[in-house]
Design a protein around this motif. Structure first.
Motif, PDB file in Angstrom:
ATOM      1  N   GLY A 167      10.905 -62.890  10.619  1.00  0.00           N
ATOM      2  CA  GLY A 167      11.231 -61.783   9.724  1.00  0.00           C
ATOM      3  C   GLY A 167      10.488 -61.807   8.395  1.00  0.00           C
ATOM      4  O   GLY A 167      10.871 -61.096   7.461  1.00  0.00           O
ATOM      5  N   SER A 191       7.438 -60.606   7.569  1.00  0.00           N
ATOM      6  CA  SER A 191       6.788 -59.334   7.205  1.00  0.00           C
ATOM      7  C   SER A 191       7.807 -58.219   7.001  1.00  0.00           C
ATOM      8  O   SER A 191       7.470 -57.178   6.438  1.00  0.00           O
ATOM      9  CB  SER A 191       5.774 -58.935   8.278  1.00  0.00           C
ATOM     10  OG  SER A 191       4.854 -59.985   8.488  1.00  0.00           O
ATOM     11  N   THR A 192       9.033 -58.439   7.462  1.00  0.00           N
ATOM     12  CA  THR A 192      10.122 -57.502   7.177  1.00  0.00           C
ATOM     13  C   THR A 192      10.634 -57.741   5.758  1.00  0.00           C
ATOM     14  O   THR A 192      10.882 -56.797   5.001  1.00  0.00           O
ATOM     15  CB  THR A 192      11.264 -57.701   8.196  1.00  0.00           C
ATOM     16  OG1 THR A 192      10.734 -57.495   9.509  1.00  0.00           O
ATOM     17  CG2 THR A 192      12.421 -56.756   7.936  1.00  0.00           C
ATOM     18  N   LEU A 193      10.753 -59.003   5.389  1.00  0.00           N
ATOM     19  CA  LEU A 193      11.346 -59.372   4.103  1.00  0.00           C
ATOM     20  C   LEU A 193      10.410 -59.127   2.917  1.00  0.00           C
ATOM     21  O   LEU A 193      10.853 -58.632   1.866  1.00  0.00           O
ATOM     22  CB  LEU A 193      11.750 -60.856   4.153  1.00  0.00           C
ATOM     23  CG  LEU A 193      12.320 -61.466   2.884  1.00  0.00           C
ATOM     24  CD1 LEU A 193      13.616 -60.770   2.471  1.00  0.00           C
ATOM     25  CD2 LEU A 193      12.567 -62.976   3.078  1.00  0.00           C
ATOM     26  N   GLU A 230      10.272 -55.732   1.139  1.00  0.00           N
ATOM     27  CA  GLU A 230      11.562 -55.432   0.509  1.00  0.00           C
ATOM     28  C   GLU A 230      11.703 -56.179  -0.816  1.00  0.00           C
ATOM     29  O   GLU A 230      12.200 -55.627  -1.803  1.00  0.00           O
ATOM     30  CB  GLU A 230      12.720 -55.815   1.445  1.00  0.00           C
ATOM     31  CG  GLU A 230      12.760 -55.034   2.747  1.00  0.00           C
ATOM     32  CD  GLU A 230      13.136 -53.572   2.531  1.00  0.00           C
ATOM     33  OE1 GLU A 230      13.726 -53.250   1.483  1.00  0.00           O
ATOM     34  OE2 GLU A 230      12.813 -52.762   3.424  1.00  0.00           O
ATOM     35  N   ASP A 237       3.090 -63.815   2.373  1.00  0.00           N
ATOM     36  CA  ASP A 237       3.580 -63.942   3.749  1.00  0.00           C
ATOM     37  C   ASP A 237       2.742 -65.067   4.366  1.00  0.00           C
ATOM     38  O   ASP A 237       1.619 -64.842   4.768  1.00  0.00           O
ATOM     39  CB  ASP A 237       3.360 -62.588   4.438  1.00  0.00           C
ATOM     40  CG  ASP A 237       3.876 -62.502   5.860  1.00  0.00           C
ATOM     41  OD1 ASP A 237       3.976 -63.536   6.539  1.00  0.00           O
ATOM     42  OD2 ASP A 237       4.142 -61.362   6.299  1.00  0.00           O
ATOM     43  N   ARG A 265      12.508 -61.163  19.495  1.00  0.00           N
ATOM     44  CA  ARG A 265      12.316 -60.057  18.553  1.00  0.00           C
ATOM     45  C   ARG A 265      10.939 -59.424  18.757  1.00  0.00           C
ATOM     46  O   ARG A 265      10.797 -58.204  18.730  1.00  0.00           O
ATOM     47  CB  ARG A 265      12.431 -60.565  17.107  1.00  0.00           C
ATOM     48  CG  ARG A 265      13.853 -60.863  16.696  1.00  0.00           C
ATOM     49  CD  ARG A 265      13.870 -61.382  15.264  1.00  0.00           C
ATOM     50  NE  ARG A 265      15.225 -61.732  14.843  1.00  0.00           N
ATOM     51  CZ  ARG A 265      15.512 -62.299  13.689  1.00  0.00           C
ATOM     52  NH1 ARG A 265      14.525 -62.598  12.847  1.00  0.00           N
ATOM     53  NH2 ARG A 265      16.756 -62.584  13.372  1.00  0.00           N
ATOM     54  N   GLN A 266       9.927 -60.287  18.940  1.00  0.00           N
ATOM     55  CA  GLN A 266       8.570 -59.748  19.124  1.00  0.00           C
ATOM     56  C   GLN A 266       8.474 -58.956  20.424  1.00  0.00           C
ATOM     57  O   GLN A 266       7.839 -57.905  20.478  1.00  0.00           O
ATOM     58  CB  GLN A 266       7.551 -60.893  19.122  1.00  0.00           C
ATOM     59  CG  GLN A 266       7.362 -61.488  17.736  1.00  0.00           C
ATOM     60  CD  GLN A 266       6.332 -62.595  17.716  1.00  0.00           C
ATOM     61  OE1 GLN A 266       6.195 -63.340  18.682  1.00  0.00           O
ATOM     62  NE2 GLN A 266       5.603 -62.700  16.634  1.00  0.00           N
ATOM     63  N   ALA A 309      10.035 -55.639  20.053  1.00  0.00           N
ATOM     64  CA  ALA A 309       9.214 -54.733  19.246  1.00  0.00           C
ATOM     65  C   ALA A 309       7.920 -54.366  19.972  1.00  0.00           C
ATOM     66  O   ALA A 309       7.126 -53.570  19.467  1.00  0.00           O
ATOM     67  CB  ALA A 309       8.899 -55.382  17.895  1.00  0.00           C
ATOM     68  N   LYS A 328       5.305 -56.247  20.476  1.00  0.00           N
ATOM     69  CA  LYS A 328       4.154 -56.739  19.709  1.00  0.00           C
ATOM     70  C   LYS A 328       3.083 -57.338  20.629  1.00  0.00           C
ATOM     71  O   LYS A 328       3.407 -58.105  21.541  1.00  0.00           O
ATOM     72  CB  LYS A 328       4.626 -57.799  18.712  1.00  0.00           C
ATOM     73  CG  LYS A 328       3.526 -58.176  17.728  1.00  0.00           C
ATOM     74  CD  LYS A 328       3.954 -59.208  16.700  1.00  0.00           C
ATOM     75  CE  LYS A 328       2.786 -59.424  15.738  1.00  0.00           C
ATOM     76  NZ  LYS A 328       2.762 -60.698  15.089  1.00  0.00           N
ATOM     77  N   PRO A 353      18.825 -58.137   8.814  1.00  0.00           N
ATOM     78  CA  PRO A 353      17.825 -58.082   7.740  1.00  0.00           C
ATOM     79  C   PRO A 353      18.429 -57.928   6.340  1.00  0.00           C
ATOM     80  O   PRO A 353      17.933 -58.556   5.386  1.00  0.00           O
ATOM     81  CB  PRO A 353      16.981 -56.859   8.112  1.00  0.00           C
ATOM     82  CG  PRO A 353      17.096 -56.766   9.598  1.00  0.00           C
ATOM     83  CD  PRO A 353      18.482 -57.242   9.940  1.00  0.00           C
TER      84      PRO A 353
END
Ligand SMILES: Nc1ncnc2c1ncn2[C@@H]1O[C@H](COP(=O)(O)OP(=O)(O)OP(=O)(O)O)[C@@H](O)[C@H]1O
Ligand SMILES: [Mg+2]
Length: 204
Positions: A15, A17-19, A22, A94, A144-145, A148, A150, A187
């Protein structure tokens, strides 16, 4: 005036690149000059290295992989991070040096001391003020990947034993400014926990 250097780390799909965007957005709303970067990358040379080192069909021996990562890091630190930190910016990265210890040392088996010395040459001694390590149980990042859809890069395509060594290295990571967060939560919960750490750093 000196800025703050914050790194977000953790295995694939944790997570990061999600965080990071933000946190960048919250910092800007709080009136801080904030910049998010991603390793390898963030400069023209770094982006070129990223394509070379992560290309799914590439063949890169461990020492070459290490040096490619450090080329990107040296360029990013010198061109972007040091000038902005000197002007008081908050940098969010990141991945940074802990990724080298997890992937090239624990994952590939390169010798820790030599890698640490090479890394210090690349960074000129720049160290994060805060490293947020996103902890997830085995299999969660991959799931998760997959969810998605990916496309996996060369490192992500490595065998499960490699990924276990990487995840173990992250779990064991400790030292000045290293904070572990439970990233198996939703998230918003991860963001709130991360933001508390960032605020504590800025208040120091
Ligand atoms: N806390 C979370 N709970 C559930 N799903 C999440 C969470 N954080 C991120 N995700 C989702 O998991 C996937 C991977 O997240 P993300 O790309 O942020 O991970 P990453 O750590 O940057 O991975 P990589 O190492 O591959 O760059 C994305 O589809 C994202 O939407
Ligand atoms: Mg990512």
């Amino acid at each position: 005036m000196s800025g703050r250097f914050i790194v977000v780390e953790g295995p694939e799909g944790a997570g990061k690149s999600t965080l990071v965007p933000e946190l960048e957005s919250r910092l800007r709303h709080a009136g801080r000059r904030a910049l998010a970067v991603k390793e390898p990358g963030g400069t023209p040379l770094g982006e070129a290295v990223r394509r070379l080192v992560l290309h799914p069909a590439g063949e890169v021996v461990p020492a070459a992989e290490l040096f490619l990562m450090l080329v990107a890091r040296a360029d990013l630190v010198a061109r972007e991070l040091r000038p902005r930190l000197a002007e008081g910016w908050v940098i969010l990265s990141d991945r940074f040096d802990l990724s080298t210890m997890a992937y090239q040392v624990a994952g590939r088996g390169l010798p820790r001391e030599a890698v640490a010395a090479a890394n210090a040459l690349a960074t000129g001694g720049l160290e994060p003020d805060l490293t947020l390590v996103l902890d997830i149980p085995a299999g969660v990042g991959e799931a998760r990947q997959r969810a998605a859809g990916k496309a996996l890069d060369r490192l992500e395509q490595e065998d499960p034993a490699f990924h276990d060594r990487v995840r173990e290295a992250y779990l064991r990571a400790a030292g000045p400014g290293v904070v572990h967060l439970d990233a198996s939560r939703p998230p918003a919960a991860v963001l709130d926990a991360a933001w508390r750490q960032v605020q504590a750093l800025l208040d120091r």
